[in-house]
Write a protein that holds these residues in place. Structure first.
Motif, PDB file in Angstrom:
ATOM      1  N   MET A   1      11.967 -19.508  12.754  1.00 14.97           N
ATOM      2  CA  MET A   1      12.622 -20.589  13.525  1.00 14.97           C
ATOM      3  C   MET A   1      12.073 -21.941  13.127  1.00 14.97           C
ATOM      4  O   MET A   1      12.781 -22.924  12.993  1.00 14.97           O
ATOM      5  N   PHE A   2      10.753 -22.000  12.920  1.00 11.11           N
ATOM      6  CA  PHE A   2      10.114 -23.261  12.540  1.00 11.11           C
ATOM      7  C   PHE A   2      10.666 -23.765  11.211  1.00 11.11           C
ATOM      8  O   PHE A   2      11.057 -24.925  11.076  1.00 11.11           O
ATOM      9  N   VAL A   3      10.723 -22.857  10.213  1.00  6.16           N
ATOM     10  CA  VAL A   3      11.184 -23.247   8.878  1.00  6.16           C
ATOM     11  C   VAL A   3      12.641 -23.644   8.910  1.00  6.16           C
ATOM     12  O   VAL A   3      13.043 -24.650   8.332  1.00  6.16           O
ATOM     13  N   SER A   4      13.476 -22.851   9.596  1.00  5.75           N
ATOM     14  CA  SER A   4      14.904 -23.142   9.632  1.00  5.75           C
ATOM     15  C   SER A   4      15.181 -24.465  10.328  1.00  5.75           C
ATOM     16  O   SER A   4      16.039 -25.238   9.891  1.00  5.75           O
ATOM     17  N   SER A   5      14.479 -24.777  11.413  1.00  5.84           N
ATOM     18  CA  SER A   5      14.690 -26.033  12.123  1.00  5.84           C
ATOM     19  C   SER A   5      14.263 -27.224  11.267  1.00  5.84           C
ATOM     20  O   SER A   5      14.945 -28.245  11.237  1.00  5.84           O
ATOM     21  N   LEU A   6      13.138 -27.081  10.583  1.00 11.83           N
ATOM     22  CA  LEU A   6      12.677 -28.146   9.696  1.00 11.83           C
ATOM     23  C   LEU A   6      13.664 -28.357   8.558  1.00 11.83           C
ATOM     24  O   LEU A   6      13.991 -29.494   8.196  1.00 11.83           O
ATOM     25  N   ARG A   7      14.170 -27.262   8.009  1.00 12.30           N
ATOM     26  CA  ARG A   7      15.137 -27.365   6.913  1.00 12.30           C
ATOM     27  C   ARG A   7      16.419 -28.035   7.392  1.00 12.30           C
ATOM     28  O   ARG A   7      17.023 -28.829   6.677  1.00 12.30           O
ATOM     29  N   LEU A   8      16.857 -27.718   8.615  1.00 15.91           N
ATOM     30  CA  LEU A   8      18.054 -28.354   9.163  1.00 15.91           C
ATOM     31  C   LEU A   8      17.863 -29.863   9.295  1.00 15.91           C
ATOM     32  O   LEU A   8      18.784 -30.636   9.025  1.00 15.91           O
ATOM     33  N   SER A   9      16.679 -30.278   9.698  1.00 13.58           N
ATOM     34  CA  SER A   9      16.407 -31.712   9.823  1.00 13.58           C
ATOM     35  C   SER A   9      16.489 -32.400   8.475  1.00 13.58           C
ATOM     36  O   SER A   9      17.055 -33.495   8.348  1.00 13.58           O
ATOM     37  N   TYR A  10      15.958 -31.768   7.430  1.00 15.92           N
ATOM     38  CA  TYR A  10      16.048 -32.334   6.080  1.00 15.92           C
ATOM     39  C   TYR A  10      17.496 -32.378   5.602  1.00 15.92           C
ATOM     40  O   TYR A  10      17.916 -33.328   4.934  1.00 15.92           O
ATOM     41  N   ILE A  11      18.277 -31.353   5.935  1.00 16.03           N
ATOM     42  CA  ILE A  11      19.691 -31.333   5.551  1.00 16.03           C
ATOM     43  C   ILE A  11      20.451 -32.476   6.236  1.00 16.03           C
ATOM     44  O   ILE A  11      21.323 -33.109   5.632  1.00 16.03           O
ATOM     45  N   VAL A  12      20.118 -32.745   7.490  1.00 13.79           N
ATOM     46  CA  VAL A  12      20.762 -33.852   8.207  1.00 13.79           C
ATOM     47  C   VAL A  12      20.450 -35.181   7.521  1.00 13.79           C
ATOM     48  O   VAL A  12      21.342 -36.025   7.337  1.00 13.79           O
ATOM     49  N   ILE A  13      19.196 -35.386   7.132  1.00 15.09           N
ATOM     50  CA  ILE A  13      18.824 -36.621   6.434  1.00 15.09           C
ATOM     51  C   ILE A  13      19.549 -36.703   5.095  1.00 15.09           C
ATOM     52  O   ILE A  13      20.005 -37.780   4.682  1.00 15.09           O
ATOM     53  N   PHE A  14      19.650 -35.576   4.401  1.00 21.62           N
ATOM     54  CA  PHE A  14      20.396 -35.536   3.142  1.00 21.62           C
ATOM     55  C   PHE A  14      21.852 -35.939   3.375  1.00 21.62           C
ATOM     56  O   PHE A  14      22.420 -36.728   2.615  1.00 21.62           O
ATOM     57  N   PHE A  15      22.466 -35.404   4.407  1.00 22.77           N
ATOM     58  CA  PHE A  15      23.865 -35.716   4.718  1.00 22.77           C
ATOM     59  C   PHE A  15      24.031 -37.194   5.060  1.00 22.77           C
ATOM     60  O   PHE A  15      25.037 -37.818   4.701  1.00 22.77           O
ATOM     61  N   LEU A  16      23.051 -37.760   5.749  1.00 20.02           N
ATOM     62  CA  LEU A  16      23.074 -39.188   6.055  1.00 20.02           C
ATOM     63  C   LEU A  16      23.112 -40.019   4.777  1.00 20.02           C
ATOM     64  O   LEU A  16      23.924 -40.947   4.637  1.00 20.02           O
ATOM     65  N   ASN A  17      22.255 -39.686   3.833  1.00 17.11           N
ATOM     66  CA  ASN A  17      22.249 -40.401   2.553  1.00 17.11           C
ATOM     67  C   ASN A  17      23.517 -40.132   1.755  1.00 17.11           C
ATOM     68  O   ASN A  17      24.029 -41.019   1.061  1.00 17.11           O
ATOM     69  N   PHE A  18      24.037 -38.917   1.845  1.00 13.83           N
ATOM     70  CA  PHE A  18      25.292 -38.583   1.183  1.00 13.83           C
ATOM     71  C   PHE A  18      26.420 -39.488   1.675  1.00 13.83           C
ATOM     72  O   PHE A  18      27.219 -39.999   0.878  1.00 13.83           O
ATOM     73  N   LEU A  19      26.481 -39.712   2.979  1.00 15.24           N
ATOM     74  CA  LEU A  19      27.551 -40.545   3.535  1.00 15.24           C
ATOM     75  C   LEU A  19      27.415 -42.007   3.121  1.00 15.24           C
ATOM     76  O   LEU A  19      28.433 -42.703   2.960  1.00 15.24           O
ATOM     77  N   THR A  20      26.195 -42.494   2.954  1.00 17.28           N
ATOM     78  CA  THR A  20      26.044 -43.877   2.478  1.00 17.28           C
ATOM     79  C   THR A  20      26.614 -44.017   1.071  1.00 17.28           C
ATOM     80  O   THR A  20      27.190 -45.059   0.730  1.00 17.28           O
ATOM     81  N   GLY A  21      26.469 -42.976   0.241  1.00 14.65           N
ATOM     82  CA  GLY A  21      27.051 -43.005  -1.091  1.00 14.65           C
ATOM     83  C   GLY A  21      28.565 -42.913  -1.065  1.00 14.65           C
ATOM     84  O   GLY A  21      29.267 -43.627  -1.796  1.00 14.65           O
ATOM     85  N   VAL A  22      29.093 -42.033  -0.214  1.00 13.83           N
ATOM     86  CA  VAL A  22      30.541 -41.901  -0.081  1.00 13.83           C
ATOM     87  C   VAL A  22      31.150 -43.208   0.407  1.00 13.83           C
ATOM     88  O   VAL A  22      32.193 -43.658  -0.100  1.00 13.83           O
ATOM     89  N   GLU A  23      30.506 -43.831   1.386  1.00 12.02           N
ATOM     90  CA  GLU A  23      31.039 -45.087   1.935  1.00 12.02           C
ATOM     91  C   GLU A  23      31.138 -46.160   0.857  1.00 12.02           C
ATOM     92  O   GLU A  23      32.141 -46.872   0.757  1.00 12.02           O
ATOM     93  N   TYR A  24      30.095 -46.271   0.059  1.00 13.05           N
ATOM     94  CA  TYR A  24      30.114 -47.249  -1.031  1.00 13.05           C
ATOM     95  C   TYR A  24      31.263 -46.961  -1.988  1.00 13.05           C
ATOM     96  O   TYR A  24      31.987 -47.867  -2.414  1.00 13.05           O
ATOM     97  N   ALA A  25      31.481 -45.677  -2.311  1.00 14.78           N
ATOM     98  CA  ALA A  25      32.480 -45.304  -3.311  1.00 14.78           C
ATOM     99  C   ALA A  25      33.903 -45.453  -2.809  1.00 14.78           C
ATOM    100  O   ALA A  25      34.809 -45.733  -3.601  1.00 14.78           O
ATOM    101  N   VAL A  26      34.148 -45.277  -1.501  1.00 13.97           N
ATOM    102  CA  VAL A  26      35.516 -45.351  -1.000  1.00 13.97           C
ATOM    103  C   VAL A  26      35.907 -46.755  -0.538  1.00 13.97           C
ATOM    104  O   VAL A  26      37.084 -47.118  -0.563  1.00 13.97           O
ATOM    105  N   ILE A  27      34.930 -47.543  -0.121  1.00 18.50           N
ATOM    106  CA  ILE A  27      35.232 -48.888   0.377  1.00 18.50           C
ATOM    107  C   ILE A  27      35.425 -49.877  -0.767  1.00 18.50           C
ATOM    108  O   ILE A  27      36.398 -50.646  -0.797  1.00 18.50           O
TER     109      ILE A  27
END
Length: 269
Positions: free
Chosen positions: A1-27
């Motif tokens: 549970m500890f590892v999976s929760s930590l990994r989910l938090s990193y995935i969320v941060i990754f997705f946040l950065n992913f969206l900043t790239g998408v926003e730049y590319a579509v706008i």
């Protein structure tokens, strides 16, 4: 549970950065045409592109200080996402060229949370795992910039009326990012956990502090991060100088400025 929760938090941060790239590319590709629909020109395009970064210039240190004091990165991300959602919807609405610029200004406030997430990762990871984690997270923006144009292609033939607003290839990027940031908001609420809850580095912190004391008689090493805490003592100018006017910090400023300056200039020309 500890590892999976930590990994989910990193995935969320990754997705946040992913969206900043998408926003730049579509706008960026359609911003000038969108502004011209409401009587805008290339000067206002400059304001539109600069507004996003301008507001984040002020929101980043404010959110960073807030994070240092509360260690509640999750709450900061949630609040920052609200600005992204509102700003993106304002962009979709159009109304006028300056309203579009205002939307980018509002959305840029939310961009300040990116530096907070990086800081949180740095503070709550061991030196040997820090660089791999940061590199994986930061590549999310580049992936977003690569995939972003695909969304522009999908939105190419849109032409619908949503109430008083026109949804077409020019306004659709705003609605797309509104939905994307809303999705991220939901993901953060249910799946993100503050990284400091996983931090089990009390002994490491003690060792690093001992190492810093011992380094007074040794050559300075750049393998460890030196945290300069002048928040409680000394005049503001001295505190600012000690914290930001250092060789390594200036080098990062210059390299980051060069990368984003050249990237934006080449895209706009």
């Amino acid at each position: 549970m500890f590892v999976s929760s930590l990994r989910l938090s990193y995935i969320v941060i990754f997705f946040l950065n992913f969206l900043t790239g998408v926003e730049y590319a579509v706008i960026l590709p359609t911003a000038l045409q969108f502004l011209q629909r409401y009587g805008g020109n290339q000067v206002e395009l400059g304001f539109c592109l600069s507004a996003y970064s301008f507001s984040s210039l002020f929101s980043s240190p404010i959110m960073g200080r807030w994070s240092d004091r509360t260690n509640n990165t999750k709450l900061i991300i949630i609040i920052a996402n609200f600005f992204q959602i509102i700003g993106s919807f304002m962009y979709f609405m159009g109304v006028s060229s300056w309203f579009i610029i205002g939307g980018r200004l509002v959305a840029g406030i939310g961009l300040g949370v990116v530096s907070v997430t990086f800081s949180d990762v740095i503070k709550n990871t061991n030196p040997d795992e820090r660089s791999p984690i940061l590199s994986r997270i930061m590549v999310g923006r580049q992936i977003g910039m690569i995939i972003g144009p695909v969304f522009n292609f999908i939105m190419l033939n849109l032409n619908y009326d949503i109430g008083p607003f026109l949804l077409d290839k020019l306004s659709a990027p705003g609605l797309l990012m509104t939905g994307a940031w809303t999705l991220l908001q939901i993901i953060v609420i249910f799946f993100y956990t503050n990284l400091n809850k996983f931090n089990k580095k009390e002994s490491e912190t003690s060792d690093e502090q001992t190492g810093l004391l011992a380094s007074d008689n040794d050559a300075q090493s750049y393998n460890t991060i030196q945290v300069v805490d002048n928040s409680q003592t000394g005049p503001f100018v001295l505190r600012f100088y000690n914290e930001y006017i250092r060789d390594e910090v200036i080098a990062v400023y210059c390299s980051t400025f060069t990368v984003f300056f050249m990237q934006t200039v080449l895209e706009v020309l």
